[in-house]
Design an enzyme around this catalytic site. Structure first.
Site, PDB file in Angstrom:
ATOM      1  N   ASP A   1       0.834  -1.203   0.000  1.00  0.00           N
ATOM      2  CA  ASP A   1       0.000   0.000   0.000  1.00  0.00           C
ATOM      3  C   ASP A   1       0.868   1.252   0.000  1.00  0.00           C
ATOM      4  OD1 ASP A   1       0.789  -0.616   2.692  1.00  0.00           O
ATOM      5  OD2 ASP A   1      -0.716   0.801   3.428  1.00  0.00           O
TER       6      ASP A   1
ATOM      7  N   GLU B   1       0.133  -0.935   5.917  1.00  0.00           N
ATOM      8  CA  GLU B   1       1.214  -0.347   6.698  1.00  0.00           C
ATOM      9  C   GLU B   1       1.045   1.158   6.838  1.00  0.00           C
ATOM     10  OE1 GLU B   1       5.054   1.420   7.814  1.00  0.00           O
ATOM     11  OE2 GLU B   1       3.915   1.767   5.968  1.00  0.00           O
TER      12      GLU B   1
END
Length: 978
Positions: A503, A568
């Site tokens: 991400d 994250e």
């Protein structure tokens, strides 16, 4: 030839060829009675599904007028008199040669690529050694030649040929070093001598004043012999017009009898072939002329040779194709609307480029296959080569850029499948970046899943066993992939867990701050621009390809387990639960490796052994009454939530940012002698390269406070009521804050202490309002053992990948007394911060050395413009990790510019040990993984300080990507042997 005016360098979007349509750039402008003299080319291509695209864009500050390619480098001549040198592998700018006072109009390489010839508007030809970019000699004519448009070199005759503005072809043997100059002022460089016409005195003995810098010699136009071309070595009126272009060929001309033939094109619209008389010093003798009989006499501006065929680009947009065996004009193509300034042949295609900014590609049947808008301006130069068996097409224009184009369609399908690992890595990363895996925005949830699916497919294609580990809805899944090592070692195979995240943070370009589309990765100036290239998609791809290469080589001796999460950037939501639920599938782990941070500057590789933890919290104060008007209800008797909030937050910190929570600093460990030595290495290296950072003591203190000390930051305030009403007393006020923690501080304990402190201080206010403290997220700090096997293996891998350095480097010592400063002035004293109770916050406050300061201080790194080194600066072999100060002295001409690539080809210089650093940021997963698997972790930063992760124009240097793959490969192969 008129000089081209440069236009500002711009960022470029990824471009592809577009099919021919009505109104294309080959159409003549609509004029009354206008009739085409030749039929325009027509698109009948059948390969439009395999179109060239922009692979990389290299920017400069002046027009690119000439290009020549060696096996490993691009040489580009500029309007500013410079020769730019780039790597074909990484597109790094390796050198800038300031060689001419006029525009560099022609470039040529010797057959063995050992010599580079440059001609220019300053009437001279320079000859350079490509090994170290020093000048071998300078050639100039006895006549006023004007601009020297083109240059060629016969290796057999060791003779240089040049074509000039005064219609001459001239030649000079490099063996004839004894030539004497007959010009006046022999002590003055030829490029700045008085011109017999332009500088002659007018009526009354007055001449036009020369510019103030007219007598300046270009910085690198020094050294070597200065050779005057003899008057007997001149062919006057070789063309009845400027001699624009020339090439030497040995085969393809029947009359050559196996000898070299010079082919030239000029302003008279004809192509001429010349025999070279070896017995007469290489003198040219005309063989024959190729003239299509056109009365217009359109100039021949460029030529290209393919076997027995000569392609000539003309003014007016035409291309002639000649057969040298029959001397016939095979085809005349109306290729462009305007002048064809450059033409080249390669891969079975002919590429013509024009002042319109377009390139057109023709096959061997002269059919137009495709066209390309290559530059925002005139295309002035182009070249074709095969680099490591891959075709490359390079263009240069007056938009001050070079374009490197992917023309893999020039290969047959069977050959095209043999892409190098680095090429596959580049393309895989480009596609990976294209997925908008923004975890913080629900509208990108589908994009996140598609990005995860693509990454999983990459693992599968290389033989990894994969599985999606689900997280609680709506969080993104974790990808687990396993590369299995040698089956023969199944019983004792070690397991390395690689952690990363797919991400990224949001990236919008509505304001145009990005120079590229953030989700369409582009190569510019040796960097890959795009969201996620550095954080964290680039490092993930490098690690995957390292495993793939080891698997293919059957040298993977351990199991590599990848855990790549998709949350994250949002605090690793759902990651811990997903890992715990699948712990049996993951199995035992011996080491943990991640690559999710950056170097301290842009120059020195680093290894990270510590991260701070973090607590994110919100503090809210709310009253029982609604929003009020300050004029109607405001009074000292009213408890205003925003006032309460400000007073409450003011109790959290004191002078110099000291956190006032009792016992907050008690767990902090003392600075050990071993760790202090690491700071000495850091400050010595950074200050030596960038004195502007200040003294080493202040720098060390600043870094320690960022890395070793906890901190508290207030991020934002929010209030109820309309934002545009300045008289409202809000009923609710809220602030968000974060606390950065260091090892020995437990996040849960600090969070409880924060809540207790706020509640106690709020009670002292005696307010009728309601306090709410919410801890939104916690992550533990991490401190690794930088002396263990995984760090040792990483250190060796980093040194192997990055090789020698061109500066003194001290050997690391565990003894404080042995740590000397690099200038030999005695021990480097580092200010060691004390605890709060010992007066730590009463010391003089140093100026903070922020990450942006370190990044900006590293912009003059070895990949930036470099100057060639004079012979006196070639380094001597080093046998230890240090050198005396005298061994590093530079000449004044290039005191601040070095080029280690061209100094030595063997590693005779000491290798640079990576700096061991800590980070102020937080990665929630690393400490969790250490605890969960009882395995030590190490952190390898792939990118540079200027990568701009999370910011506009995020990027990753291409060479960093490739070298990171090498480092991962060595670690995955050799760590199990420790």
């Amino acid at each position: 030839m008129s000089k081209r005016s440069p236009v500002p360098a711009l960022g470029f979007r990824g471009q592809a060829l577009t099919p021919f349509t009505a109104g294309s750039e080959t159409d003549e402008p609509a004029t009354p009675g206008g009739i085409l003299t030749r039929q325009p080319s027509q698109d009948v291509g059948d390969r439009q599904n395999a179109l060239p695209t922009l692979s990389h864009r290299l920017r400069h500050d002046s027009s690119i007028l000439a290009i020549v390619l060696s096996d490993e480098e691009i040489f580009a001549g500029t309007q500013g008199g410079e020769i730019l040198v780039y790597s074909l592998s990484t597109f790094e700018r390796k050198a800038v040669i300031e060689g001419h006072r006029g525009s560099v109009l022609g470039l040529c390489l010797s057959q063995d690529a050992g010599l580079l010839f440059s001609s220019a508007g300053d009437r001279i030809v320079n000859v350079w050694h490509t090994a170290d970019l020093t000048r071998k000699c300078c050639l100039y004519s006895s006549f006023d030649v004007g601009d020297v448009f083109c240059v060629s070199y016969s290796a057999g005759l060791q003779t240089v040929y040049l074509g000039a503005q005064n219609t001459t072809i001239q030649w000079c043997g490099l063996k004839d070093r004894g030539s004497k100059s007959s010009a006046p002022r022999k002590d003055v460089h030829p490029s700045i001598r008085d011109d017999p016409f332009f500088d002659s005195a007018g009526p009354g003995g007055v001449r036009t004043p020369r510019p103030a810098d007219a007598d300046l010699i270009p910085r690198h136009a020094r050294g070597g012999d200065v050779i005057e071309i003899g008057k007997q070595n001149v062919k006057h009126f070789a063309h009845y017009g400027y001699v624009y272009c020339m090439q030497l060929v040995k085969d393809g001309v029947p009359e050559s009898a196996g000898n070299e033939v010079l082919i030239t094109g000029g302003g008279d619209g004809v192509v001429k072939l010349w025999k070279l008389n070896a017995r007469n010093g290489g003198a040219v003798e005309e063989l024959y002329t190729l003239d299509d009989g056109r009365e217009e006499g359109h100039s021949i501006l460029s030529i290209a040779i393919d076997g027995t065929f000569i392609y000539s680009g003309r003014s007016g947009g035409e291309v002639d194709v000649w057969d040298t065996e029959t001397r016939q004009l095979m085809r005349n193509l109306k290729a462009h609307r305007d002048d064809v300034l450059t033409i080249c042949v390669g891969g079975g295609f002919m590429f013509s480029a024009a002042v319109t900014g377009y390139v057109r590609k023709f096959d061997r049947q002269y059919q137009l296959k495709s066209r390309l808008k290559a530059h925002e301006g005139r295309i002035l130069a182009s070249a074709f080569t095969y680099h490591r068996q891959r075709p490359l097409y390079v263009t240069g224009g007056n938009d001050c850029t070079l374009g490197i184009w992917d023309i893999s369609d020039c290969l047959s399908p069977t050959v095209a499948a043999t892409r190098t690992s680095n090429e596959q890595l580049f393309e895989s990363l480009r596609r990976f970046v294209s997925y908008r895996t923004v975890s913080s925005d629900p509208k990108y949830q589908v994009d996140c899943r598609r990005g995860a699916s693509y990454l999983r497919s990459v693992f599968k294609n290389f033989g990894a066993v994969t599985e999606m580990l689900t997280t609680q809805d709506p969080y993104n899944p974790v990808i687990m992939a396993r590369f299995r090592g040698n089956p023969a070692t199944a019983e004792k195979r070690k397991k390395i867990l690689f952690y990363g995240h797919y991400d990224v943070v949001a990236a919008e370009n509505a304001t145009g701050k990005w120079i590229v589309d953030p989700f369409a990765m582009e190569g510019i100036d040796g960097y890959l621009y795009g969201r996620g290239t550095s954080d964290n998609k680039g490092p993930i791809m490098a690690a995957i390809f390292a495993c793939a290469e080891l698997t293919a080589e059957q040298t993977l001796g351990s199991d590599i387990i990848f855990l790549i999460e998709g949350e994250e950037e949002c605090g690793s939501r759902g990651f811990e639960r997903a890992v715990r639920a699948s712990k049996d599938k993951i199995g035992d782990v011996d080491w943990i490796l991640l690559a999710n941070s950056y170097w301290l500057d842009d120059r020195i590789p680093c290894l990270t052994y510590g991260l701070r933890g973090v607590i994110h919290a919100s503090v809210q104060i709310e009253s029982s009454h609604p929003d009020l008007h300050s004029g109607v209800d405001g009074s000292a008797h009213l408890d205003e939530p925003l006032k309460d909030l400000v007073m409450l937050l003011s109790t959290l910190t004191g002078k110099d940012g000291q956190v006032m929570i009792p016992g907050f600093y008690d767990p902090l460990p003392e600075l050990s002698c071993e760790e202090e030595a690491l700071y000495r290495d850091i400050t010595a290296a950074l200050v030596q390269r960038n004195p502007g950072l200040g003294d080493a003591d202040s720098l060390a203190t600043s870094l320690m406070r960022r890395w070793r000390d906890p901190s508290l930051t207030i991020h934002r305030f929010q209030t109820s009521g309309p934002d545009n009403n300045a008289t409202i007393i809000p009923r609710l006020a809220k602030a968000t804050l974060s606390m950065r923690l260091v090892p020995n501080q437990e996040a849960a304990q600090v969070a409880k202490a924060l809540e207790a402190w706020l509640e106690t201080q709020f009670e002292k206010l005696g307010s009728n309002n309601l306090l709410t403290v919410t801890v939104d997220h916690m992550a533990e700090p991490w401190l690794g053992d930088w002396t263990n096997e995984i760090f040792q293996t990483l250190e060796e891998a980093v040194m192997d990948a990055w090789g020698p350095v061109d500066e003194p480097q001290r050997q690391r010592s565990s003894s404080n007394s042995a740590m000397k400063s690099t200038n030999g002035a005695g021990p480097l004293r580092v200010a060691i911060p004390e605890h709060a109770s010992s007066g730590y916050f009463s010391t003089t406050k140093p100026s903070p050395t922020t990450s942006s300061v370190l990044a900006n201080g590293g912009l003059t790194s070895p990949i930036q413009p470099l100057a060639p080194l004079p012979e006196s600066t070639v380094a001597t072999p080093a046998t230890t990790g240090t050198r005396s100060p005298t061994s590093h002295k530079r000449s004044t001409s290039s005191a601040t510019l070095t080029n280690p690539t061209h100094i030595q080809h063997e590693q005779t210089l000491p290798r640079r040990k990576p700096l061991y650093i800590r980070e102020g940021g937080s990665i929630p997963a690393i400490r969790f993984l250490e605890k969960e698997f009882s395995a030590p972790a190490a952190h390898f930063p792939c990118g540079q300080a200027s990568d701009s992760a999370h910011l506009d124009n995020e990027r990753l240097r291409l060479v960093n990507l490739y070298k990171s793959k090498e480092i991962f490969k060595k670690v995955f192969r050799e760590l199990p042997q420790k």
